[in-house]
Design an enzyme around this catalytic site. Sequence first.
Site, PDB file in Angstrom:
ATOM      1  N   MET F   1       3.385   1.412  -2.748  1.00  0.00           N
ATOM      2  CA  MET F   1       3.297   2.731  -2.090  1.00  0.00           C
ATOM      3  C   MET F   1       1.969   2.742  -1.278  1.00  0.00           C
ATOM      4  SD  MET F   1       2.911   4.565  -5.478  1.00  0.00           S
ATOM      5  CE  MET F   1       3.426   3.077  -6.169  1.00  0.00           C
ATOM      6  N   PRO F   2       2.106   1.819  -0.265  1.00  0.00           N
ATOM      7  CA  PRO F   2       0.879   1.617   0.515  1.00  0.00           C
ATOM      8  C   PRO F   2       0.538   2.802   1.611  1.00  0.00           C
ATOM      9  CG  PRO F   2       2.099  -0.252   0.950  1.00  0.00           C
ATOM     10  CD  PRO F   2       2.787   0.746   0.085  1.00  0.00           C
TER      11      PRO F   2
END
Lengths: 77, 77, 77, 77, 77, 77
Positions: F1-2
Amino acid sequence: MPIVTIQVTREGTAPGATSTTAEQKAALIQGVSQLLLDVMGKPFDSTFVVIEEVDLDNWGWHGLPVSELRKRAGRPR
Amino acid sequence: MPIVTIQVTREGTAPGATSTTAEQKAALIQGVSQLLLDVMGKPFDSTFVVIEEVDLDNWGWHGLPVSELRKRAGRPR
Amino acid sequence: MPIVTIQVTREGTAPGATSTTAEQKAALIQGVSQLLLDVMGKPFDSTFVVIEEVDLDNWGWHGLPVSELRKRAGRPR
Amino acid sequence: MPIVTIQVTREGTAPGATSTTAEQKAALIQGVSQLLLDVMGKPFDSTFVVIEEVDLDNWGWHGLPVSELRKRAGRPR
Amino acid sequence: MPIVTIQVTREGTAPGATSTTAEQKAALIQGVSQLLLDVMGKPFDSTFVVIEEVDLDNWGWHGLPVSELRKRAGRPR
Amino acid sequence: MPIVTIQVTREGTAPGATSTTAEQKAALIQGVSQLLLDVMGKPFDSTFVVIEEVDLDNWGWHGLPVSELRKRAGRPR
């Protein structure tokens, strides 16, 4: 109530050091707090400073990690 | 889709702890996600939380590193 | 001395509002300061909160600007 | 190649000003670049500085927006 | 002179890796510098990239630390 | 989940534009999301992108605001 964030590569710049020294960190904190006081009248007790050290593999410039850039191009800082 | 970044000094605040505990981190994440839901209607699955722990030498207040400030001034947090 | 940064899209979530209202901002600031006190014992006078509002064109999710995502996919928040 | 981010409230601190002036911004940029050179040997061409001005409603301290804090508590900066 | 900050969880995504590999970091730096050149004409020597790896306990989504979320919900990334 | 944050100066780089265009922003969001998928296997629905535009007076390089730097030194970007 300023917040100042200083990001630098994790490496030594003082003689014999392999990382930013405690003395350098204290000098950055003192200097930037003084600057905010001088330029904008911000008192020391309202300025926060955060120093972030970043590994050479995690910092990119010229499209390359700094760890690689140093090998190729001399010594950019 | 909020992003919440929480920066704290790297030290213990729970009894016997030397750093922020996993339980405290979970409570911060749960609490701030609930706050965004309550105040702005943001659902849990759209809120990101990032906790950054900063060494005492790397955090400045009152023109001094917190590591030094603690020795001189008691226990600011 | 925590620093909490809250990033949200610049749009209304309260009835009739076209942006985050002053009341919502105050509730976020109060709530997150209380959370830091409850979970980690951080006093109110040592917590800074910064709210950043980001235009819908400048926020991306699912590979699209939110301004576009809303048209296609209903109402992610 | 340091990155320095300076966050301040959006308001005037120079006589007659209602926001940070261009002269103050230039002095901050010059001063912090000089500090990085003096303390760590970082050349001017490798230091980036970003100044972020934050509305008084969007900055919290003591659990309150600064816009509210000023009314109640005099003039914290 | 863009600054690109990439925050990812500290974990392996390449076969056998337990963290982001040096090769992946180099590919991110190269790719994002190329993107800024292609889309906005920014030359390689003016783009800084900083990669921040965040522990799974320190990253929250769905109101939970990712370390906990993984156990419950399969494998969100 | 950048989370990817892209900071650029607030100015035009496309023909006739005086700021980053909506098309350029969409291309940055699409491109960086694709890059995270290609390099690290991150799915589109877990990547957030935030674009921050910074006034020329508020961005410093070479010890000068970019607004001043442009006058003296040609056209660094």
